[in-house]
Design a protein around this motif. Sequence first.
Motif, short mmCIF file in Angstrom:
data_model
loop_
_atom_site.label_atom_id
_atom_site.label_comp_id
_atom_site.label_asym_id
_atom_site.label_seq_id
_atom_site.Cartn_x
_atom_site.Cartn_y
_atom_site.Cartn_z
N ASN A 77 0.60 -49.78 41.54
CA ASN A 77 -0.68 -49.78 40.83
C ASN A 77 -0.53 -49.02 39.51
OD1 ASN A 77 -3.26 -49.83 39.88
ND2 ASN A 77 -4.20 -48.90 41.68
N PRO A 78 0.03 -49.70 38.49
CA PRO A 78 0.19 -49.03 37.19
C PRO A 78 -1.11 -48.79 36.46
CG PRO A 78 0.77 -51.34 37.02
CD PRO A 78 0.55 -51.07 38.48
N LEU A 79 -2.21 -49.38 36.93
CA LEU A 79 -3.51 -49.20 36.28
C LEU A 79 -4.33 -48.09 36.92
CD1 LEU A 79 -4.61 -52.94 35.83
CD2 LEU A 79 -3.08 -51.57 34.41
N ALA A 80 -3.81 -47.47 37.96
CA ALA A 80 -4.55 -46.42 38.66
C ALA A 80 -4.79 -45.22 37.74
CB ALA A 80 -3.79 -45.97 39.90
N PRO A 81 -5.91 -44.53 37.93
CA PRO A 81 -6.14 -43.31 37.14
C PRO A 81 -5.12 -42.23 37.49
CG PRO A 81 -8.16 -44.05 38.25
CD PRO A 81 -7.03 -44.81 38.85
N GLY A 82 -4.79 -41.41 36.52
CA GLY A 82 -4.03 -40.20 36.80
C GLY A 82 -2.55 -40.39 37.06
N VAL A 83 -2.01 -39.51 37.90
CA VAL A 83 -0.58 -39.40 38.13
C VAL A 83 0.00 -40.68 38.72
CG1 VAL A 83 1.21 -38.17 39.43
CG2 VAL A 83 -0.67 -36.90 38.37
N VAL A 108 8.59 -59.52 40.19
CA VAL A 108 7.43 -59.66 41.06
C VAL A 108 6.66 -58.34 41.03
CG1 VAL A 108 6.63 -60.02 43.43
CG2 VAL A 108 8.56 -61.35 42.55
N MET A 109 5.35 -58.43 40.78
CA MET A 109 4.53 -57.23 40.66
C MET A 109 3.16 -57.47 41.27
SD MET A 109 5.38 -56.04 36.73
CE MET A 109 4.43 -54.51 36.90
N MET A 110 2.34 -56.44 41.26
CA MET A 110 0.91 -56.56 41.50
C MET A 110 0.19 -56.18 40.21
SD MET A 110 0.63 -55.08 45.37
CE MET A 110 1.57 -55.86 46.68
N SER A 111 -1.04 -56.62 40.09
CA SER A 111 -1.75 -56.44 38.82
C SER A 111 -2.13 -54.99 38.55
CB SER A 111 -3.03 -57.28 38.82
OG SER A 111 -3.95 -56.79 39.79
N GLY A 112 -2.30 -54.21 39.62
CA GLY A 112 -2.88 -52.89 39.49
C GLY A 112 -4.40 -52.95 39.59
N LEU A 113 -5.01 -51.81 39.80
CA LEU A 113 -6.46 -51.71 39.92
C LEU A 113 -6.93 -50.40 39.29
CD1 LEU A 113 -9.12 -52.89 41.15
CD2 LEU A 113 -8.68 -51.42 43.13
N PRO A 114 -7.75 -50.48 38.25
CA PRO A 114 -8.26 -49.25 37.61
C PRO A 114 -9.37 -48.60 38.43
CG PRO A 114 -8.33 -51.17 36.13
CD PRO A 114 -8.15 -51.68 37.52
N LYS A 121 -11.36 -40.99 39.57
CA LYS A 121 -10.06 -40.45 39.97
C LYS A 121 -9.32 -41.35 40.93
CE LYS A 121 -11.39 -35.62 39.25
NZ LYS A 121 -11.50 -34.27 39.87
N VAL A 122 -10.01 -42.37 41.50
CA VAL A 122 -9.36 -43.30 42.41
C VAL A 122 -9.70 -44.72 41.98
CG1 VAL A 122 -9.34 -41.72 44.38
CG2 VAL A 122 -11.30 -43.23 44.04
N PRO A 123 -8.84 -45.70 42.31
CA PRO A 123 -9.15 -47.10 41.98
C PRO A 123 -10.41 -47.57 42.68
CG PRO A 123 -6.82 -46.83 42.51
CD PRO A 123 -7.50 -45.55 42.88
N ASN A 124 -11.05 -48.58 42.11
CA ASN A 124 -12.33 -49.07 42.61
C ASN A 124 -12.29 -50.59 42.66
OD1 ASN A 124 -15.06 -49.72 43.04
ND2 ASN A 124 -15.75 -47.90 41.96
N TRP A 125 -12.25 -51.16 43.89
CA TRP A 125 -12.14 -52.61 44.05
C TRP A 125 -13.54 -53.20 44.28
CZ3 TRP A 125 -10.52 -55.87 48.81
CH2 TRP A 125 -10.16 -57.16 48.40
N LEU A 176 -6.72 -55.89 41.10
CA LEU A 176 -7.62 -56.62 40.22
C LEU A 176 -7.36 -58.13 40.31
CD1 LEU A 176 -9.88 -55.69 38.32
CD2 LEU A 176 -8.27 -55.91 36.41
N VAL A 177 -6.09 -58.51 40.46
CA VAL A 177 -5.74 -59.92 40.72
C VAL A 177 -5.53 -60.08 42.22
CG1 VAL A 177 -3.97 -61.70 40.42
CG2 VAL A 177 -4.75 -60.37 38.45
N TYR A 178 -6.44 -60.79 42.87
CA TYR A 178 -6.36 -60.97 44.32
C TYR A 178 -6.57 -62.42 44.75
CZ TYR A 178 -11.48 -60.79 44.07
OH TYR A 178 -12.81 -61.03 43.76
N ASN A 179 -6.76 -63.33 43.80
CA ASN A 179 -6.95 -64.74 44.14
C ASN A 179 -6.61 -65.60 42.92
OD1 ASN A 179 -9.15 -64.45 42.43
ND2 ASN A 179 -10.69 -64.59 44.04
N PRO A 180 -6.64 -66.92 43.04
CA PRO A 180 -6.30 -67.75 41.87
C PRO A 180 -7.19 -67.51 40.66
CG PRO A 180 -6.10 -69.05 43.86
CD PRO A 180 -6.70 -67.73 44.28
#
Length: 313
Positions: A77-83, A108-114, A121-125, A176-180
Amino acid sequence: MKLALCTDVLADLPFPEMLDKVKNYGISGVEMTAGGWSPCPHVKTEELLASADKLARFRAELHQRDIEIVALNCSGNPLAPGVLGEKHTRSSYQAIELAGKLGVKKIVMMSGLPGGGPEDKVPNWITSTVSWPDYMPGVIDYQWNEVAIPWWKTFVAHAKQHGIEKIAIEEFPSQLVYNPATLLRLRNAVGDMIGMNLDPSHLIAMGADPIAAVRKLEGAIYHVHGKDARIERGLADIDGLMEYQPVTATKSRTWNYVAVGCGQDLQWWKEFFSVLRMTGYDGYVSLEMEDLTMSVEAGLQTSIDALNMTMSR
């Protein structure tokens, strides 16, 4: 199509012994983790980047067994807040640099989630309607337009500089990317280096049809995971598919990751691969074995047998 193996399932084996095991299964392609959440048991990215000698020995082990790295995986999750976001961003950039040195063209990656805003301080889906509560539209706008799209535009530019041709994003829950639809939103904003790593298990677990998704994503599927999920009858009927129990609680979960063929039958898998081939995908299928209802060996052999019987070649 050709079969590859996501090698983290053999994390207990040293690198050379892992490669021997892969060859014993009759497989000549590997997808190995080089960053993100994984402890990266077989790819010490920073060491390989720092030492030409270690990199040469690493490549020699692959060459002498005629095994190809079909993709490096850096799911995090490169888009996550903080460390966390900083750590995964750094490892993502390093994975790109290593891929360039190895001549690997696909990541191959995941999109991340800000987070939901600059102070989170934590990701929000966000998975509920944006119609109510009324703060939802602002969260979506922040996540996409202020965080995700700028990050990915910069990252794609870095990837191009190192000879990467494809970034395959896995459609994973709590990303953030979880479907087509969300994959295509990012692809349209950033460019066609972005495509999908289609993992059917995640779509099944969210109630979608992976075969229909293949048709929707024609031309945008860059990688495929051979991974199955089973909706547990008598449990999902009551509680639905929104499941937060740990994956080890297999008996009480409403769905589980299972060996290929233990969720969808072989006729389903034949249709899945047939439609993939019909819409233009003829690349690697990486077996990702995460069935906790059986031994690793049983899960691998069950899945390999099922995939070899159903893949379009």
